[in-house]
Design an enzyme around this catalytic site. Structure first.
Site: not given
Length: 257
Positions: A161-163
């Site tokens: 999700a962060y990426a």
């Protein structure tokens, strides 16, 4: 106050808004803009650290205000931005720094966890731009610096999700550069590599991980938060007046896939 290595007269007296400014890269940003005699307003969920930093810089003559705020609460965040504008004037610079890169195994990511990562790493950045852009237009221009990451470029594991959010940050940059360019508001992305913040040092980077990172960098050594702040200053100053919609990678030459 940390002495800047370069001085940008065009930043003196300019109202600046910084998210996640109480520690790490954000703290370096606050110190750097304060060192340019800008009027700095910053938010963070780390209330004690934020108040301490603001008090320290104010004591040595800087113009710095702190507001305790969770940037994922959009109404509260936009209210804090309005408070900075009331105190300092409409923002001439916005640094969208706040983020969270906690690790997640893709098998266990829930819809709620996904939405939470998007809220802190992407959504709040757009709504901060929405809050400051009218004032920048009224000022006749401004600069917005969005913090991306090389995480999605180098196949970093356990942060789907962060990426995804950080890859989307540059899409936001390009979109808003297009929307605001006619008003001389510049929007750029800084994509840091492995930055040695205190949190990374104590919670994330193991000796083995550090050895791997050094093996990937063309320039050996640690990239510091101050290195990122130095680039942000340039992208905020009139020296970069014709630069917009760009993605600046600061990773010591990491071998991208």
């Amino acid at each position: 106050m940390t002495e800047p290595s370069a001085t940008y007269p065009s930043l003196a007296g300019v109202p600046v808004v910084i998210s996640g400014g109480a520690s790490g890269i954000g703290e370096a940003m606050v110190r750097a803009y304060a060192g340019q005699r800008a009027k700095v307003g910053f938010v963070d969920i780390a209330e004690t650290a934020g108040e301490k930093l603001a008090a320290e810089l104010t004591q040595v003559g800087a113009t710095v205000r702190f507001a305790f705020c969770d940037v994922t609460n959009i109404a509260a965040y936009q209210s804090a931005i309005a408070g900075f504008a009331a105190a300092h004037g409409d923002a001439g610079v916005l640094v969208n720094n706040a983020a969270y890169d906690g690790r997640q195994d893709w098998r266990t990511v829930t819809p709620e966890a996904w939405d939470a990562r998007m809220a802190v790493n992407l959504k709040q950045a757009f709504f901060a731009i929405q809050a400051v852009a009218p004032g920048m237009i009224a000022r006749g221009g401004g600069a917005i610096v969005n913090l991306g990451s090389i995480a999605w470029m180098v196949n970093t594991p356990n942060i789907p999700a962060y990426a995804s959010a950080k890859a989307a940050v540059h899409g936001l940059t390009r979109s808003m550069a297009n929307e605001l360019g006619a008003h001389r508001v510049r929007v750029n992305t800084i994509a840091p590599g492995a930055i040695l913040t205190e949190r990374q040092r104590t919670e994330v980077i193991t000796p083995e991980m550090d050895a791997y990172m050094q093996s990937q960098q063309l320039i050996k050594g640690h990239i510091l938060p101050e290195d990122v702040a130095a680039l942000a200053l340039f992208l905020s100053a009139s020296d970069s007046r014709m630069i917009t919609g760009q993605n600046f990678i600061i990773d010591a030459g990491w071998a991208h896939s």
